[in-house]
Scaffold this motif. Sequence first.
Motif, PDB file in Angstrom:
ATOM      1  N   ALA A 192       0.996  -0.638   2.344  1.00 33.80           N
ATOM      2  CA  ALA A 192       1.948  -1.720   2.617  1.00 33.80           C
ATOM      3  C   ALA A 192       1.236  -3.065   2.698  1.00 33.80           C
ATOM      4  N   GLU A 193       0.112  -3.099   3.381  1.00 37.12           N
ATOM      5  CA  GLU A 193      -0.659  -4.345   3.483  1.00 37.12           C
ATOM      6  C   GLU A 193      -1.112  -4.815   2.115  1.00 37.12           C
ATOM      7  N   LEU A 194      -1.561  -3.882   1.276  1.00 31.27           N
ATOM      8  CA  LEU A 194      -2.000  -4.236  -0.073  1.00 31.27           C
ATOM      9  C   LEU A 194      -0.844  -4.777  -0.896  1.00 31.27           C
ATOM     10  N   LEU A 195       0.311  -4.126  -0.839  1.00 27.80           N
ATOM     11  CA  LEU A 195       1.468  -4.562  -1.618  1.00 27.80           C
ATOM     12  C   LEU A 195       1.912  -5.959  -1.229  1.00 27.80           C
ATOM     13  N   GLU A 196       1.868  -6.250   0.047  1.00 25.36           N
ATOM     14  CA  GLU A 196       2.353  -7.546   0.532  1.00 25.36           C
ATOM     15  C   GLU A 196       1.502  -8.712   0.049  1.00 25.36           C
ATOM     16  N   CYS A 197       0.216  -8.466  -0.219  1.00 28.77           N
ATOM     17  CA  CYS A 197      -0.655  -9.580  -0.608  1.00 28.77           C
ATOM     18  C   CYS A 197      -1.007  -9.573  -2.090  1.00 28.77           C
ATOM     19  N   SER A 198      -0.450  -8.638  -2.870  1.00 32.05           N
ATOM     20  CA  SER A 198      -0.830  -8.500  -4.277  1.00 32.05           C
ATOM     21  C   SER A 198       0.238  -9.029  -5.214  1.00 32.05           C
ATOM     22  N   ASP A 199      -0.214  -9.545  -6.351  1.00 34.32           N
ATOM     23  CA  ASP A 199       0.687  -9.939  -7.432  1.00 34.32           C
ATOM     24  C   ASP A 199       0.820  -8.827  -8.464  1.00 34.32           C
ATOM     25  N   LEU A 200      -0.215  -8.048  -8.607  1.00 32.24           N
ATOM     26  CA  LEU A 200      -0.235  -6.925  -9.552  1.00 32.24           C
ATOM     27  C   LEU A 200      -0.938  -5.765  -8.864  1.00 32.24           C
ATOM     28  N   VAL A 201      -0.337  -4.580  -8.930  1.00 32.70           N
ATOM     29  CA  VAL A 201      -0.910  -3.395  -8.284  1.00 32.70           C
ATOM     30  C   VAL A 201      -1.130  -2.315  -9.339  1.00 32.70           C
ATOM     31  N   THR A 202      -2.283  -1.695  -9.289  1.00 33.13           N
ATOM     32  CA  THR A 202      -2.604  -0.598 -10.203  1.00 33.13           C
ATOM     33  C   THR A 202      -2.996   0.625  -9.384  1.00 33.13           C
ATOM     34  N   LEU A 203      -2.471   1.787  -9.775  1.00 36.23           N
ATOM     35  CA  LEU A 203      -2.603   3.020  -8.997  1.00 36.23           C
ATOM     36  C   LEU A 203      -3.689   3.924  -9.578  1.00 36.23           C
ATOM     37  N   HIS A 204      -4.558   4.407  -8.705  1.00 37.03           N
ATOM     38  CA  HIS A 204      -5.647   5.289  -9.154  1.00 37.03           C
ATOM     39  C   HIS A 204      -5.952   6.360  -8.113  1.00 37.03           C
ATOM     40  N   MET A 205      -4.890   7.010  -7.656  1.00 39.42           N
ATOM     41  CA  MET A 205      -5.015   8.096  -6.694  1.00 39.42           C
ATOM     42  C   MET A 205      -4.556   9.402  -7.332  1.00 39.42           C
ATOM     43  N   PRO A 206      -4.993  10.539  -6.794  1.00 37.04           N
ATOM     44  CA  PRO A 206      -4.479  11.822  -7.295  1.00 37.04           C
ATOM     45  C   PRO A 206      -3.027  12.005  -6.920  1.00 37.04           C
ATOM     46  N   GLY A 207      -2.321  12.822  -7.681  1.00 30.17           N
ATOM     47  CA  GLY A 207      -0.929  13.107  -7.396  1.00 30.17           C
ATOM     48  C   GLY A 207      -0.782  14.411  -6.629  1.00 30.17           C
ATOM     49  N   GLY A 208       0.388  15.030  -6.809  1.00 29.61           N
ATOM     50  CA  GLY A 208       0.623  16.307  -6.164  1.00 29.61           C
ATOM     51  C   GLY A 208       1.438  16.222  -4.899  1.00 29.61           C
ATOM     52  N   ASP A 233       3.786  11.378 -10.628  1.00 29.30           N
ATOM     53  CA  ASP A 233       4.512  11.575  -9.378  1.00 29.30           C
ATOM     54  C   ASP A 233       4.109  10.600  -8.277  1.00 29.30           C
ATOM     55  N   LEU A 234       3.235   9.646  -8.576  1.00 26.86           N
ATOM     56  CA  LEU A 234       2.898   8.619  -7.596  1.00 26.86           C
ATOM     57  C   LEU A 234       4.018   7.609  -7.412  1.00 26.86           C
ATOM     58  N   VAL A 235       4.921   7.524  -8.386  1.00 28.22           N
ATOM     59  CA  VAL A 235       6.005   6.544  -8.296  1.00 28.22           C
ATOM     60  C   VAL A 235       7.365   7.216  -8.422  1.00 28.22           C
ATOM     61  N   ASP A 236       8.349   6.611  -7.789  1.00 23.98           N
ATOM     62  CA  ASP A 236       9.745   6.991  -7.975  1.00 23.98           C
ATOM     63  C   ASP A 236      10.229   6.224  -9.198  1.00 23.98           C
ATOM     64  N   GLU A 237      10.319   6.917 -10.343  1.00 25.74           N
ATOM     65  CA  GLU A 237      10.615   6.239 -11.602  1.00 25.74           C
ATOM     66  C   GLU A 237      12.000   5.602 -11.598  1.00 25.74           C
ATOM     67  N   ALA A 238      12.950   6.234 -10.945  1.00 29.02           N
ATOM     68  CA  ALA A 238      14.299   5.650 -10.877  1.00 29.02           C
ATOM     69  C   ALA A 238      14.279   4.358 -10.071  1.00 29.02           C
ATOM     70  N   ALA A 239      13.515   4.335  -8.981  1.00 26.00           N
ATOM     71  CA  ALA A 239      13.412   3.118  -8.178  1.00 26.00           C
ATOM     72  C   ALA A 239      12.736   2.004  -8.961  1.00 26.00           C
ATOM     73  N   VAL A 240      11.709   2.356  -9.729  1.00 25.39           N
ATOM     74  CA  VAL A 240      11.026   1.362 -10.563  1.00 25.39           C
ATOM     75  C   VAL A 240      11.986   0.798 -11.607  1.00 25.39           C
ATOM     76  N   ALA A 241      12.721   1.687 -12.288  1.00 28.13           N
ATOM     77  CA  ALA A 241      13.677   1.220 -13.299  1.00 28.13           C
ATOM     78  C   ALA A 241      14.727   0.309 -12.670  1.00 28.13           C
ATOM     79  N   GLY A 242      15.189   0.646 -11.457  1.00 24.36           N
ATOM     80  CA  GLY A 242      16.172  -0.190 -10.782  1.00 24.36           C
ATOM     81  C   GLY A 242      15.619  -1.561 -10.433  1.00 24.36           C
ATOM     82  N   ALA A 243      14.374  -1.603  -9.956  1.00 21.77           N
ATOM     83  CA  ALA A 243      13.764  -2.886  -9.599  1.00 21.77           C
ATOM     84  C   ALA A 243      13.546  -3.746 -10.841  1.00 21.77           C
ATOM     85  N   LEU A 244      13.221  -3.123 -11.957  1.00 23.22           N
ATOM     86  CA  LEU A 244      13.054  -3.868 -13.209  1.00 23.22           C
ATOM     87  C   LEU A 244      14.394  -4.436 -13.665  1.00 23.22           C
ATOM     88  N   ALA A 245      15.451  -3.638 -13.586  1.00 23.01           N
ATOM     89  CA  ALA A 245      16.772  -4.096 -14.016  1.00 23.01           C
ATOM     90  C   ALA A 245      17.259  -5.252 -13.149  1.00 23.01           C
TER      91      ALA A 245
END
Length: 316
Positions: A192-208, A233-245
């Motif tokens: 949350a702290e990272l998201l609040e201060c970032s303009d662009l976020v890139t994910l590099h964690m394992p899933g599962g 599975d790191l992202v909710d694809e429907a939520a991402v699509a909604g935020a883009l729309a």
Amino acid sequence: MTNVLILSPSFGKWSAGPAEVLADAGLTLCRPSRPGPLTSAQVRDELDGMAAVVVGLDEVDAEAISTATDLRVIAKHGVGVDNIDVAAAAARGIRVVNVPNANAEAVADLVLGLMLNLMRRIGDADASIRRGEWETFAGPELGELTVGIVGYGRIGRAVGRRAAAFGTRLVAFDPYAPADSFGETERAGSIAELLECSDLVTLHMPGGGPPIIGAEQLRLLEGGYLINAARGDLVDEAAVAGALAEGTLRGYAADAFTREPLRDSPLLGAPNTILTPHIGAFSHATNARMGTSVARDVVAVLRAETPAHEVLPPDA
């Protein structure tokens, strides 16, 4: 005759070296009867008489290996083994190997390309010209942005080195990375702290697990960009699509998806997206390294030697 089933379509695709390692050891390479990725039942049908299998995104669960009496090693042509039931394999005396360190530079190269494409809309500009138009596209410079990196292992740090060359401010979150691995990169105390201060976020964690980026997290990144070249599975694809729309997320690039190949995803109709077919590791050099590493470990196991990169069950 000792047979090795090659399910990964990219194994040795750009290099003869990996196949030569297996052939020089007297092993016979076999290909599946159908294109993949294969389901559990399809994998099971292919494993009869196989001493080893090299897998990509194929489903290798307990059921898939339940009747594989000759199988001695499952080799992941990549890093993540979330599609392999490692515990079930161990219970049957089957060893699992992977390639943990080969693709960091190739994935980081792709991520940098996705960053620049998202901001400068290179793909959109190309499509515009091909439609006979001459539309101009503008966007921010990478050096203007704060880039947040979620997961600061080998790939995350490789992305950081590339972005730093543009004068970018870097912030990273990784609760498992040692303090001295962050260098000049700022360390966030939470996603949350990272998201609040970032303009662009890139994910590099394992899933599962459950998504780490959903509607709540996207609100913290409002007006920013998101890249997922790790696990779908790191992202909710429907939520991402909604935020883009809605326009609250300015752009999304992905090289990994919840279901692959990508079918009927809300992302396919979402604006301001760049979608690539899980090609992060597909550089010529990485392909050769990965294939050779897998082949050597397969040979080692079949010779009753210790492989270089064995994956053990969590409770081992």
